[in-house]
Design a protein around this motif. Structure first.
Motif, short mmCIF file in Angstrom:
data_model
loop_
_atom_site.label_atom_id
_atom_site.label_comp_id
_atom_site.label_asym_id
_atom_site.label_seq_id
_atom_site.Cartn_x
_atom_site.Cartn_y
_atom_site.Cartn_z
N CYS A 155 0.84 -1.19 0.00
CA CYS A 155 0.00 0.00 0.00
C CYS A 155 0.88 1.25 0.00
N HIS A 157 0.02 4.10 0.85
CA HIS A 157 -0.40 4.99 1.93
C HIS A 157 0.20 4.58 3.27
N CYS A 158 0.11 3.29 3.61
CA CYS A 158 0.61 2.82 4.91
C CYS A 158 1.88 1.99 4.82
N ILE A 178 -3.81 1.03 -2.89
CA ILE A 178 -4.33 1.47 -1.60
C ILE A 178 -5.03 0.26 -1.00
N CYS A 182 -6.78 1.26 4.43
CA CYS A 182 -6.57 2.69 4.18
C CYS A 182 -7.66 3.30 3.31
N SER A 185 -10.08 5.92 4.91
CA SER A 185 -9.52 7.19 5.37
C SER A 185 -8.75 7.93 4.29
N TYR A 186 -8.66 7.33 3.10
CA TYR A 186 -7.87 7.95 2.03
C TYR A 186 -8.65 9.09 1.40
#
Length: 253
Positions: A155, A157-158, A178, A182, A185-186
């Motif tokens: 991911c 994002h995280c 993603i 996530c 909350s993205y």
């Protein structure tokens, strides 16, 4: 510097793009074996008796001599390396996509001999195999070869690994997956579903042997999902639409 003192490049080349220039000339973009992408003018190439003009056609495999010019390079000579095979409309349309992708994703005069070989193999394969799959495979391999490959295992994002069975989404803007954790909350826009089946298809195409492809079942839904993600991602990288894709859409291929 006089013309005779300017650099003369001799190389094998695959023609990516040709268009008319001025009243009697042609402008061409080629990808060469030892010098990468070259752009040049072929002066007088549109005259009926000019042999260079007859040879300088899209997808042709030529040996060229190009001389560096003060403002733009110019073609000194070219000869045919391999007689081009005739293509039907579908094959020609997909060959145009492969050529345009090469032109927009590579830099001028950056040697990538492996990319020259890969493009030649793809152009040959699309006349023997499913051209849609061949060109998708080439596009994925091209992204990797030019340093634009997206992140498909973790991911963006995280940073956590995305399992093969996990649902995921693709962010063209962020250049990768993603994860489901996530997703809620993205805040980024333009996320596209990217199923496990689509990711598996992507990996298969990334490793596709054009001459002896491994058995694989391709489902239409995953194929269309991958195409949407891939070309949307390429648009974000190049910031301009591909004319060849518009042509494909017009032909409904």
């Amino acid at each position: 510097m006089s013309e005779s003192q300017r650099e003369l490049l001799a190389d094998d080349a695959l023609v990516l793009h040709v268009k008319n220039w001025q009243t009697a000339d042609k402008y061409a973009v080629c990808f060469t074996k030892e010098h990468g992408k070259l752009r040049f003018i072929a002066y007088g190439a549109r005259y009926e008796k000019n042999i260079h003009g007859r040879l300088l056609q899209p997808f042709a495999n030529l040996h060229i001599e190009v001389q560096q010019g003060q403002k733009i390079d110019k073609l000194r000579s070219c000869e045919l390396l391999q007689m081009p095979k005739s293509m039907d409309m579908q094959q020609m349309a997909y060959a145009a996509v492969a050529s345009e992708l090469t032109a927009v994703l590579t830099e001028d005069r950056v040697p990538q001999p492996e990319l020259y070989e890969m493009l030649g193999a793809a152009l040959a394969a699309l006349m023997q195999r499913n051209p849609r799959l061949v060109v998708l495979s080439y596009a994925i391999k091209l992204l990797a070869a030019t340093g634009f490959a997206p992140q498909l295992t973790h991911c963006v994002h995280c940073g956590e690994a995305v399992t093969a069975q996990e649902d995921a989404w693709f962010s063209p803007l962020q250049g990768g997956l993603i994860c489901s954790s996530c997703r809620s909350s993205y805040n980024g826009d333009g996320l596209e579903p990217c199923s496990a089946e689509t990711r598996e298809l992507w990996q298969w195409l990334a490793q596709l042997d054009y001459e002896q492809p491994a058995p694989f079942r391709v489902r239409g839904g995953a194929l269309m999902e991958l195409e949407k993600i891939l070309f949307k991602f390429i648009f974000f990288q190049t910031d301009k639409p591909l004319n060849s894709l518009n042509f494909l859409n017009q032909l409904q291929l």
